[in-house]
Design an enzyme around this catalytic site. Structure first.
Site, PDB file in Angstrom:
ATOM      1  N   ASP A 115      83.286 104.249 -60.267  1.00  0.00           N
ATOM      2  CA  ASP A 115      82.067 103.516 -60.666  1.00  0.00           C
ATOM      3  C   ASP A 115      81.157 103.173 -59.496  1.00  0.00           C
ATOM      4  O   ASP A 115      80.698 102.037 -59.361  1.00  0.00           O
ATOM      5  CB  ASP A 115      82.420 102.253 -61.476  1.00  0.00           C
ATOM      6  CG  ASP A 115      83.165 102.583 -62.756  1.00  0.00           C
ATOM      7  OD1 ASP A 115      82.722 103.479 -63.488  1.00  0.00           O
ATOM      8  OD2 ASP A 115      84.216 101.961 -63.002  1.00  0.00           O
ATOM      9  N   HIS A 138      85.546  94.583 -61.964  1.00  0.00           N
ATOM     10  CA  HIS A 138      84.282  94.970 -61.340  1.00  0.00           C
ATOM     11  C   HIS A 138      83.473  93.796 -60.811  1.00  0.00           C
ATOM     12  O   HIS A 138      82.309  93.956 -60.446  1.00  0.00           O
ATOM     13  CB  HIS A 138      83.437  95.795 -62.318  1.00  0.00           C
ATOM     14  CG  HIS A 138      83.949  97.203 -62.484  1.00  0.00           C
ATOM     15  ND1 HIS A 138      85.283  97.514 -62.336  1.00  0.00           N
ATOM     16  CD2 HIS A 138      83.319  98.365 -62.766  1.00  0.00           C
ATOM     17  CE1 HIS A 138      85.433  98.822 -62.531  1.00  0.00           C
ATOM     18  NE2 HIS A 138      84.273  99.359 -62.794  1.00  0.00           N
TER      19      HIS A 138
HETATM   20 MG    MG Z   1      85.926 102.749 -64.149  1.00  0.00          MG
END
Ligand code: MG
Length: 209
Positions: A169, A143
């Protein structure tokens, strides 16, 4: 074609470590079910296999294959001292995370060993070997912006026309979560190569033109 997740597979997904809303899981199942005939379903970032159960069950219901790409050493936020660290997946001897045994166990318990191919590799390395059109790519890897950009650049070209690029996300409000996933989602839209489909909670869904 089986239209729904089996109760057994659903129970395995529910018992599995991971970060996935049940509605997002159901959507992943449906997307894999409806696109696996176009080519393999590829998951970038499998962790312990919660989402893999939904994707694999969907792929199986249309006779397809799931490829789970993960180096299994965890994301930045999974490391020791970080917010999402789980000591159970820490390998003392390796002095690092090892989620592969957990994924393998999940796949076995879900009855997906004949459907799922586990690829232990970094995303870009795996993409460099990948030459066949993918029916669906699900990006749920690192991320950081550089990790998300690498996943997008490596894998979005692999999606076949009519296939799906799904990104996990997405947080339109920066106070709710990191912006790297939604940044690559916007990048994909801006490329003009994808049509936007409805999102499910934080799961963005794009169709390749
Ligand atoms: Mg995820």
């Amino acid at each position: 074609m089986t239209q729904e997740m089996s109760a057994e597979a659903l129970a395995v997904a529910e018992s599995c470590k991971g970060f996935l809303d049940p509605d997002e899981g159901q959507r992943l199942f449906e997307l894999a079910r409806d696109h696996a005939h176009l080519g393999p379903v590829v998951e970038i970032g499998s962790y312990c296999g919660k989402s893999s159960v939904f994707l694999g069950s969907g792929a199986r219901s249309s006779g397809g294959t799931l490829v789970c790409v993960d180096h299994h050493r965890g994301n930045e936020e999974n490391q020791q001292g970080e917010l999402y660290h789980d000591p159970e997946v820490f390998d003392e001897e390796a002095q690092g995370l090892d989620t592969l045994p957990f994924l393998r166990d999940t796949i076995r318990r879900a009855g997906l060993e004949d459907v799922a191919v586990l690829m232990v590799a970094r995303s870009a390395t795996a993409a460099g070997l990948w030459t066949i059109p993918a029916g669906m790519v699900f990006i749920d890897g690192g991320h950081t912006q550089i990790a998300a950009d690498t996943d997008y650049e490596s894998w979005s070209p692999k999606v076949v026309s009519g296939g799906i690029l799904a990104i996990h996300d997405l947080f339109p409000d920066p106070s709710e979560g990191g912006q790297a996933p939604i940044n690559i989602y916007r990048r994909a839209l801006a490329s003009g190569q994808f049509d936007e489909l409805p999102t499910t909670k934080t799961l963005g869904v794009l169709r390749k033109k």
